[in-house]
Design an enzyme around this catalytic site. Structure first.
Site, short mmCIF file in Angstrom:
data_model
loop_
_atom_site.label_atom_id
_atom_site.label_comp_id
_atom_site.label_asym_id
_atom_site.label_seq_id
_atom_site.Cartn_x
_atom_site.Cartn_y
_atom_site.Cartn_z
N HIS A 56 46.07 -33.16 -22.34
CA HIS A 56 47.20 -33.07 -23.78
C HIS A 56 48.11 -34.33 -23.43
O HIS A 56 48.45 -35.15 -24.70
CB HIS A 56 47.16 -31.47 -23.41
CG HIS A 56 48.81 -31.72 -23.78
ND1 HIS A 56 48.79 -30.75 -25.80
CD2 HIS A 56 50.43 -32.03 -23.70
CE1 HIS A 56 50.23 -31.40 -25.99
NE2 HIS A 56 51.16 -31.66 -24.96
N HIS A 88 50.52 -36.83 -27.14
CA HIS A 88 51.36 -37.85 -26.95
C HIS A 88 51.07 -39.61 -26.21
O HIS A 88 51.52 -40.21 -27.32
CB HIS A 88 52.16 -37.01 -25.68
CG HIS A 88 52.51 -35.94 -26.49
ND1 HIS A 88 53.55 -35.10 -26.91
CD2 HIS A 88 52.49 -35.00 -25.40
CE1 HIS A 88 53.70 -34.07 -27.28
NE2 HIS A 88 52.89 -33.38 -25.75
N GLU A 140 55.13 -31.37 -31.99
CA GLU A 140 53.82 -30.38 -30.98
C GLU A 140 52.81 -29.52 -31.97
O GLU A 140 51.34 -30.09 -31.59
CB GLU A 140 54.11 -29.71 -30.10
CG GLU A 140 54.76 -29.94 -29.23
CD GLU A 140 53.98 -30.88 -27.91
OE1 GLU A 140 53.36 -30.63 -27.79
OE2 GLU A 140 54.76 -31.44 -26.77
N SER A 158 44.86 -31.88 -28.98
CA SER A 158 44.26 -32.14 -28.17
C SER A 158 43.48 -31.19 -28.09
O SER A 158 43.47 -29.98 -26.77
CB SER A 158 45.36 -32.10 -26.80
OG SER A 158 46.66 -31.20 -26.78
#
Length: 304
Positions: free
Chosen positions: A157, A162, A203, A231
């Protein structure tokens, strides 16, 4: 708000149950491995080098499986800004990268590096560290039996979500905006407000509506940019089933977020400039009293 979440997955192999039923929650060998890596973060100071992890072949194999699946899903469902950033992002095809390897690629691009986390990181530290170019990331890998689903953010993830963002100067500046705002704040309530805006943008944000992204082919399509979406194979595949609302920070703060299960409501920016202007207008003057002046009252998240 926690910076960990769990989701009920949909994978090519069928539907799994709740996060508590995930094999990674009852496999003692996996839990021992995960907990060993989590313990490395105890007492870790922001900016100190992360320890090197000797990843196993099973962990590398999980990475390779997810790499192939998410690569295809990104091409179908990610916005153009994400696809462009991914070309420079630290995402090797064949192995789980070390934090130092990620930082070596990101720092020349945007000044960002990964700093070690074991799991949950409280808002002040998590958000505030972004001003100085540090993003908290874990080192453990999801359970190998369900490689396309994790009940909590793992290194996949952090890198596929990110890591892509932080290879882009435009996205990296949004992280710094949140960091600058967080360092000015002293109350948990104010930090919670900006954390919720972070949740629904960096997010779980999407580009939607006329002019979404910069690609003419994306007009009127919903395209993902949020790290949690990038992700999550299952969430990318079901974007069309989500309710997408207009980008509005007041509405974000007042919208329940779902910790367990897919997010039923997403907020769509028209383009990258729209996202940047909206966040800048909200965050640049945000202080401990802003939420009260604007009547912003966060609602509890859904943990069912």
């Amino acid at each position: 708000m926690s910076h960990l979440w769990s989701r009920t997955p949909v994978t090519p192999g069928g539907r799994l149950g709740r996060a508590a039923q995930h094999p990674g929650r009852c496999d003692s060998r996996y839990l021992q491995r995960r907990d060993t890596l989590v313990k490395l973060a105890r007492g870790h100071r922001v900016g100190d080098p992360s320890p090197t992890v000797d990843y196993t072949e099973d962990e590398h194999a999980t990475w390779r499986t997810v790499h192939g699946a998410l690569g295809r899903a990104h091409r179908a469902h990610a916005c153009r800004e994400v696809l462009d950033a991914a070309e420079a992002a630290p995402i090797p095809a064949d192995h789980v990268p070390q934090h130092a390897e990620v930082g070596a690629r990101l720092k020349p691009l945007t000044g960002f590096e990964f700093t070690l986390a074991g799991g949950f990181v409280e808002n002040r530290r998590f958000l505030g560290s972004m001003e100085r170019g540090y993003f908290h990331a874990v080192q453990f890998v999801r359970h190998p039996s369900v490689p396309l689903y994790t009940p909590e953010p793992d290194v996949i993830h952090d890198v596929f979500g990110h890591g892509i963002h932080l290879a882009s100067p435009g996205f990296a500046e949004l992280y710094r905006m949140f960091g600058r705002a967080a360092t000015r704040l002293t109350t948990p309530e104010a930090l919670d407000v900006i954390s919720r805006v972070y949740w629904f943008t960096l997010e779980f944000g999407v580009m939607a509506g006329a002019g979404a992204g910069t690609n003419p082919d994306e007009v009127n399509e919903v395209k993902a940019y949020g790290a949690a979406l990038l992700s999550s194979y299952g969430e990318l595949e079901r974007l069309g089933a989500c309710e997408v609302r207009e980008l509005d920070v007041r509405a974000m703060v007042a919208t329940p977020y779902r910790v367990s299960g897919y997010q039923p409501v997403l907020f769509g920016a028209r383009c990258m400039n729209h996202l940047t202007d909206t966040l800048a207008g909200f965050l640049e003057d945000f202080d401990d009293d802003t939420a009260g002046r604007l009547g912003l009252r966060p609602v509890p998240g859904d943990r069912s």
